[in-house]
Motif scaffolding. Structure first.
Motif, PDB file in Angstrom:
ATOM      1  N   LEU A 101      90.052   4.306  95.480  1.00  0.00           N
ATOM      2  CA  LEU A 101      90.062   4.873  96.841  1.00  0.00           C
ATOM      3  C   LEU A 101      91.296   5.751  97.043  1.00  0.00           C
ATOM      4  O   LEU A 101      91.244   6.783  97.711  1.00  0.00           O
ATOM      5  N   MET A 124      97.040  -6.050  97.445  1.00  0.00           N
ATOM      6  CA  MET A 124      97.391  -4.711  97.937  1.00  0.00           C
ATOM      7  C   MET A 124      98.895  -4.468  97.798  1.00  0.00           C
ATOM      8  O   MET A 124      99.328  -3.384  97.446  1.00  0.00           O
ATOM      9  N   GLY A 175      88.854  -0.670  91.871  1.00  0.00           N
ATOM     10  CA  GLY A 175      89.086  -1.158  93.229  1.00  0.00           C
ATOM     11  C   GLY A 175      89.723  -0.137  94.139  1.00  0.00           C
ATOM     12  O   GLY A 175      89.396   1.055  94.099  1.00  0.00           O
ATOM     13  N   VAL A 176      90.661  -0.622  94.952  1.00  0.00           N
ATOM     14  CA  VAL A 176      91.286   0.228  95.959  1.00  0.00           C
ATOM     15  C   VAL A 176      92.075   1.389  95.316  1.00  0.00           C
ATOM     16  O   VAL A 176      92.276   2.417  95.942  1.00  0.00           O
ATOM     17  N   LEU A 223      99.755  -4.003  94.097  1.00  0.00           N
ATOM     18  CA  LEU A 223      99.314  -2.705  93.587  1.00  0.00           C
ATOM     19  C   LEU A 223     100.079  -1.536  94.213  1.00  0.00           C
ATOM     20  O   LEU A 223      99.888  -0.389  93.831  1.00  0.00           O
ATOM     21  N   TYR A 235      90.963  -4.703 102.212  1.00  0.00           N
ATOM     22  CA  TYR A 235      91.014  -3.247 102.014  1.00  0.00           C
ATOM     23  C   TYR A 235      90.279  -2.996 100.709  1.00  0.00           C
ATOM     24  O   TYR A 235      90.610  -3.596  99.685  1.00  0.00           O
ATOM     25  N   SER A 236      89.246  -2.162 100.764  1.00  0.00           N
ATOM     26  CA  SER A 236      88.438  -2.016  99.564  1.00  0.00           C
ATOM     27  C   SER A 236      87.763  -0.662  99.450  1.00  0.00           C
ATOM     28  O   SER A 236      87.515   0.015 100.447  1.00  0.00           O
ATOM     29  N   VAL A 237      87.464  -0.296  98.220  1.00  0.00           N
ATOM     30  CA  VAL A 237      86.793   0.973  97.942  1.00  0.00           C
ATOM     31  C   VAL A 237      85.310   0.873  98.275  1.00  0.00           C
ATOM     32  O   VAL A 237      84.646   1.865  98.526  1.00  0.00           O
ATOM     33  N   ILE A 238      84.785  -0.335  98.286  1.00  0.00           N
ATOM     34  CA  ILE A 238      83.362  -0.556  98.599  1.00  0.00           C
ATOM     35  C   ILE A 238      83.244  -1.981  99.128  1.00  0.00           C
ATOM     36  O   ILE A 238      84.042  -2.853  98.771  1.00  0.00           O
ATOM     37  N   LEU A 258      93.218  -4.069  87.337  1.00  0.00           N
ATOM     38  CA  LEU A 258      92.679  -5.182  88.119  1.00  0.00           C
ATOM     39  C   LEU A 258      92.138  -6.313  87.244  1.00  0.00           C
ATOM     40  O   LEU A 258      91.747  -7.360  87.749  1.00  0.00           O
ATOM     41  N   VAL A 301      99.794  -0.491  97.262  1.00  0.00           N
ATOM     42  CA  VAL A 301      98.977   0.235  98.230  1.00  0.00           C
ATOM     43  C   VAL A 301      99.484   0.005  99.658  1.00  0.00           C
ATOM     44  O   VAL A 301      99.398   0.880 100.510  1.00  0.00           O
ATOM     45  N   ALA A 357      86.567  -9.926  92.224  1.00  0.00           N
ATOM     46  CA  ALA A 357      86.840  -8.911  91.203  1.00  0.00           C
ATOM     47  C   ALA A 357      87.524  -7.679  91.789  1.00  0.00           C
ATOM     48  O   ALA A 357      88.370  -7.068  91.135  1.00  0.00           O
ATOM     49  N   LEU A 358      87.185  -7.337  93.028  1.00  0.00           N
ATOM     50  CA  LEU A 358      87.700  -6.094  93.625  1.00  0.00           C
ATOM     51  C   LEU A 358      89.160  -6.188  94.073  1.00  0.00           C
ATOM     52  O   LEU A 358      89.780  -5.161  94.361  1.00  0.00           O
ATOM     53  N   ARG A 359      89.702  -7.402  94.133  1.00  0.00           N
ATOM     54  CA  ARG A 359      91.111  -7.594  94.545  1.00  0.00           C
ATOM     55  C   ARG A 359      91.396  -6.945  95.910  1.00  0.00           C
ATOM     56  O   ARG A 359      92.205  -6.027  96.009  1.00  0.00           O
ATOM     57  N   MET A 368      82.229   2.185  98.990  1.00  0.00           N
ATOM     58  CA  MET A 368      81.874   3.602  98.969  1.00  0.00           C
ATOM     59  C   MET A 368      80.389   3.727  98.685  1.00  0.00           C
ATOM     60  O   MET A 368      79.842   2.996  97.898  1.00  0.00           O
ATOM     61  N   PHE A 394      89.309  -6.223  85.863  1.00  0.00           N
ATOM     62  CA  PHE A 394      88.024  -6.324  86.546  1.00  0.00           C
ATOM     63  C   PHE A 394      86.936  -6.796  85.600  1.00  0.00           C
ATOM     64  O   PHE A 394      86.838  -6.341  84.469  1.00  0.00           O
ATOM     65  N   ARG A 395      86.122  -7.717  86.091  1.00  0.00           N
ATOM     66  CA  ARG A 395      84.931  -8.060  85.317  1.00  0.00           C
ATOM     67  C   ARG A 395      83.769  -8.381  86.240  1.00  0.00           C
ATOM     68  O   ARG A 395      83.918  -9.055  87.245  1.00  0.00           O
TER      69      ARG A 395
END
Lengths: 289, 317
Positions: free
Chosen positions: A176, B254, A172-173, B257, B221-224, A85, B259, B246-248, A1, A87-88
């Motif tokens: 979104l 997917m 993450g997703v 999660l 598939y990702s947000v960024i 996630l 998704v 990190a973004l998985r 994004m 996340f790091r």
């Protein structure tokens, strides 16, 4: 994004830093450099008395400013699993959250309250830019949904006030997925025949703009607010084209048909009250009959 | 000439040897066939070992492979009587988004997707699969049309994201994406979305808010983008590999999660090694999902979609 541009980021950082120093009695306007006495600045809802620049305004202050008699009730949001996630980056997301919470005293980048505006029932969902750049993760999505549900339950208008760099990358997703989620929320308000007003505050960028924030019945914006999907730097790097200085400002968007009006803070309560009158009078008349 | 990814170098070397041997086989020596057979076994083993444990960053490269199946190839293989529709009725036709009516295993459907293009010329025409507001507005128009005439919608997503450009911003890129997502959510007919290569952020979800979402095994598939995330959080796009982890962004995450609903397995060595087989599996996956939705009426379909996305508020599925 697409995220905050290089051009915006330094300004934002400077603003956040200024807010971190409550002992400072004088505040320097980020736009014109004028020193403003803090009480005067707060009374003007963080607007500069010299140039009219609109500095970020935290949700509580917005609620007090917009709701009649500064009277409102906040809607509490339930806690969720913070870090699905795990996340790091250089630091763990869980630690960043902890830090942001202790620094701001709020749980996430959104607050929801209901009250009256010009005598009409309204729910406001306001982003808190101090909290991780107002980024939208699941909690912010939950805030928009809670606000929409409260609006339907109270037969009230919904006012959303985004101020955000975009989606929260650390979720993450799932961040979104807050695009469809928040759109579903405002669809509920629409289905109930209630108005949804979007008040775009500086900055409103990235994924949030591609969701509920562009789907208001009315779109209003604060003067000078930067509003856009892709950031200025990303566009400049992609198309190698010189962009106008006022690109993506509220005024530029109005010229391009994207917002109905640019309304300074001082006029927002009366303006919103008047709109709600136009949009809700008929409803009230029907109900009274 | 096949395009090899960095981590495919050992495979490229083996395939080079096979090529060499094939050219020599005109000499009439018998041992060469044996030798090729042995090498082929080694290649298959190497491919299996490599592709079984692809890391997220390798998957990013596979997902962006220039020979990955494109939407037009998918439409060509899985659909009959494809009748393309063009234009957003406001400003332009956006060649990054292909869409139209077609028959899918006999049933009339609306099919649409983001197309990256195959030749250099086509890639430029398609803007490398990055749509402008007109592309999303066209998608909204096609979904609205599909809804009124009872056509299920099948969408195929392969995009780095929405196009970042001055004109796109001025013409309301954000509004166009938001409206396309809303068009998905309002659709009174079944919608099955497939993430086939890159599922890049807002530009992907605009066409992928389906009742069911399937995803190719090595798609992302990702947000960024990992590069974008790295340049913000690590302050350098050199850390894209870490960001990808990190973004998985991979299909297994997917699914975990909630998704996506199903992972579509890819042939040995990725969809680009056997497009026909990959597309055939995708067709079966879409058909299975569509069949699950066929008995739902309008309200049930809209509610099913709303429930799916509303649930993504606390840890995913």
């Amino acid at each position: 994004m697409n995220w905050i541009t290089n051009a915006v980021l330094p300004k934002i950082k400077a603003l956040v830093t200024a807010n971190d120093v409550p002992d400072n009695l004088w505040i320097k306007c980020k736009a014109c450099g004028q020193m403003i006495f803090h009480r005067e600045f707060e009374q003007a809802n963080n607007c500069c008395s010299t140039c009219g620049h609109h500095a970020p305004l935290p949700p509580e202050a917005r609620f007090a400013m917009i709701f009649d008699d500064a009277s409102f009730e906040t809607v509490e949001l339930a806690a969720i699993d913070d870090d699905p996630l795990k996340f790091r980056d250089s630091r763990r997301y869980a630690d960043r959250l902890k830090d942001s919470r202790s620094k701001t005293g709020v749980k996430d980048a959104i607050a929801v309250a209901h009250g009256l505006i010009g005598g009409r029932k309204a729910v406001i969902a306001a982003f808190d830019f101090r909290f991780m750049g107002g980024s939208m993760g699941r909690m912010v999505g939950n805030g928009i949904i809670a606000a929409a549900e409260a609006a339907v339950a109270h037969d009230a208008a919904l006012i959303t006030i985004p101020s955000t760099g975009g989606a929260r990358m650390q979720e993450g997703v799932l961040s979104l997925m807050q695009l469809p989620r928040t759109i579903l929320a405002v669809e509920k308000v629409r289905a109930a025949g209630l108005p949804h007003i979007v008040l775009l505050a500086h900055p409103t960028t990235g994924g949030v703009t591609a969701s509920f924030a562009m789907l208001g019945d009315l779109q209003i914006a604060e003067p000078g607010a930067i509003i856009g999907f892709a950031g200025r730097r990303v566009i400049e790097e992609t198309v190698r084209e010189k962009l106008p200085d006022d690109f993506q400002t509220a005024e530029y968007l109005q010229d391009h048909g994207m917002v109905d009006a640019v309304i300074p803070r001082a006029e927002q309560p009366s303006y919103i009250g008047r709109i709600l009158g136009f949009l809700m009078d008929q409803r009230e008349a029907t109900r009274a009959a | 000439m096949r395009h090899f990814l960095d981590f495919e170098k050992p495979i490229a070397a083996l395939e080079g040897k096979v090529e060499e041997l094939r050219h020599m086989s005109s000499d009439g020596s018998i041992n060469i066939a044996d030798e090729i057979g042995k090498l082929q076994t080694r290649i298959d083993r190497e491919l299996k070992q490599t592709y079984e444990k692809l890391g997220p960053w390798e998957k990013v490269q596979v997902a962006r492979h220039p020979e990955r199946p494109r939407v037009s190839a998918i439409i060509g293989q899985l659909f009959e009587d494809f009748t393309p529709l063009a234009g957003d009725r406001n400003y332009a036709e956006d060649y990054a988004v292909i869409g139209g009516m077609a028959r899918f295993r006999g049933q009339a459907v609306m099919v649409m997707g983001t197309e990256k293009g195959s030749s250099t010329e086509e890639r430029i025409k398609r803007n490398f699969g990055m749509a402008r507001p007109e592309g999303y507005r066209k998608a909204s128009r096609l979904m609205e049309l599909a809804g009124r005439f009872g056509l299920p919608v099948l969408s195929f997503v392969d995009t780095a994201g929405a196009y970042p450009g001055r004109g796109a911003e001025e013409r309301g890129q954000a509004e166009a994406i938001a409206t396309a997502i809303r068009a998905c959510l309002r659709l009174p007919t079944p919608m099955v979305a497939s993430i086939i290569g890159e599922g890049g952020s807002g530009g992907a979800i605009a066409l992928a808010t389906g009742n069911r979402v399937v995803m190719f095994e090595h798609a992302i598939y990702s947000v960024i983008s990992p590069e974008g995330c790295a340049s913000i959080l690590w302050r350098s796009s050199d850390h894209a590999k870490e960001a990808a982890e990190a973004l998985r962004i991979t299909s297994d995450h997917m699914k975990e999660l909630g998704v996506i609903d199903a992972i579509v397995p890819e042939p040995l060595g990725g969809a680009h090694r056997d497009q026909t087989a990959a597309i055939a599996s995708l067709g079966d996956a879409c058909f299975a999902q569509l069949r699950d939705l066929q008995d739902m009426d309008r309200d049930a379909l809209i509610a099913d979609r709303a429930d799916k996305y509303l649930a993504m508020g606390d840890g995913g599925g």
